[in-house]
Design an enzyme around this catalytic site. Structure first.
Site, short mmCIF file in Angstrom:
data_model
loop_
_atom_site.label_atom_id
_atom_site.label_comp_id
_atom_site.label_asym_id
_atom_site.label_seq_id
_atom_site.Cartn_x
_atom_site.Cartn_y
_atom_site.Cartn_z
N LYS A 116 -4.23 61.91 61.58
CA LYS A 116 -3.72 60.91 60.62
C LYS A 116 -4.69 60.75 59.46
O LYS A 116 -4.30 60.76 58.29
CB LYS A 116 -3.50 59.58 61.34
CG LYS A 116 -2.87 58.49 60.47
CD LYS A 116 -3.90 57.56 59.84
CE LYS A 116 -4.56 56.66 60.86
NZ LYS A 116 -5.46 55.67 60.20
N LYS B 79 -14.13 56.72 53.05
CA LYS B 79 -13.81 57.04 54.44
C LYS B 79 -13.22 58.45 54.54
O LYS B 79 -13.46 59.16 55.52
CB LYS B 79 -12.83 56.02 55.01
CG LYS B 79 -12.43 56.25 56.47
CD LYS B 79 -13.63 56.23 57.42
CE LYS B 79 -13.22 56.56 58.86
NZ LYS B 79 -12.50 55.46 59.53
N THR C 108 -8.11 52.46 58.48
CA THR C 108 -8.22 53.70 57.71
C THR C 108 -6.83 54.02 57.18
O THR C 108 -5.93 54.37 57.93
CB THR C 108 -8.75 54.85 58.57
OG1 THR C 108 -10.07 54.53 59.02
CG2 THR C 108 -8.80 56.14 57.78
#
Length: 291
Positions: free
Chosen positions: A239, A171, A96
């Protein structure tokens, strides 16, 4: 196929295992070499001392590491995977990361006659271990068609969303939605406990109606039991939300709830919960009540 897997964390370790169990010949690399040695001992395959060494001769190289900088190191570095990637091979990145680094790696792969797909995953550690991840992919259709049957070794859903970078953008949508759902579930459970309801009974009822969600089905019980020592960590979620919020600022999208929940996760970190599961948002509500 001869394939490689770079990054044997909580996701990559079982994902690479599914590839080997499916009959592919897997070479692995991990920054902590002892973990790669343990993987080879468990599954077979071969050990690459560097990302480049693991990638040599591979038709597809999979990668799942921490962030943009980790990616640049293991792919573009002096001993990076591109150094060992043969012409025509495919690099599939499951990290990711930002759409920006996806486009950067796509260009680097193209320049040497190889291919790149950004393919972040959803489903968590359990999804990786059970081989039922969801994979959101950005890249070229022909390249995706070649890689998809191999990706299916650890995924129940893999779909090309659009051009390179689209997988990472999808995502971000996934994480934005999860953040709002977990906050709503946390507030609902907190309210149920505060007003004296049997929260488990309430969940049993409302989970059969419009309030149902994966988070409710899989996390409400442990949230009520104050158990958060598993699953997708708060540090990782922050994050991911940072990536989404940065992209939103660049594109002019307005994400007020996501920004707010990100700050709530910062409060969980201040409670010592950086490695707690993301469902620990309820902890800050309970802590506020006790003040």
């Amino acid at each position: 196929m001869n394939v490689a897997f770079i990054g044997l964390g909580v996701m990559g370790y079982p994902m690479a295992g599914h590839l080997q169990k499916a009959g592919h010949q897997v070479a692995v690399y991990n920054r902590t070499q002892s973990k790669a040695e343990a993987w080879v001992e468990t599954y077979g395959g071969t050990l690459g001392i560097t990302p480049a060494a693991a990638a040599e001769g591979a038709e597809i190289v999979f990668c799942c590491v921490g962030n943009d900088n980790d990616l640049r190191e293991v792919i573009l570095g002096e001993q990076g995977a591109l150094k060992g990637l043969k012409a025509g091979a495919i690099l599939v990145d499951h990290t990711t990361a930002s759409a920006e680094v996806a486009r950067e790696l796509y260009q680097a792969a193209q320049q040497q006659g190889s291919h790149f797909l950004d393919a972040p995953v959803s489903g968590g550690q359990a999804g990786a271990e059970n081989g039922v991840l969801t994979v959101m992919v950005g890249g070229d259709q022909e390249v995706f068609d070649r890689a998809e049957p191999v990706i299916r070794c650890f995924a129940r859903q893999a779909r090309l969303i659009g051009a390179v970078g689209a997988g990472q953008l999808a995502k971000m949508v996934n994480q934005i939605c999860i953040a709002g759902i977990v906050q709503g579930l946390s507030e609902g459970l907190h309210f149920a406990k505060t007003v004296g309801l049997d929260a488990e009974a309430v969940v049993e009822v409302i989970s059969k109606g419009a309030a149902q969600s994966w988070q409710m089905e899989n996390r409400s019980k442990t949230m009520l039991e104050d158990k958060f020592d598993y699953g997708f960590a708060v540090d990782w979620m922050r994050k991911d939300l940072s990536i989404a919020l940065n992209e939103a600022r660049k594109q002019g999208a307005h994400l007020p709830l996501t920004a707010l929940v990100d700050q709530f996760y910062a409060e969980v970190q201040s409670l010592g919960g950086g490695r707690w599961d993301t469902s620990s948002l309820i902890k800050r509500l309970d802590a506020f009540k006790q003040r």
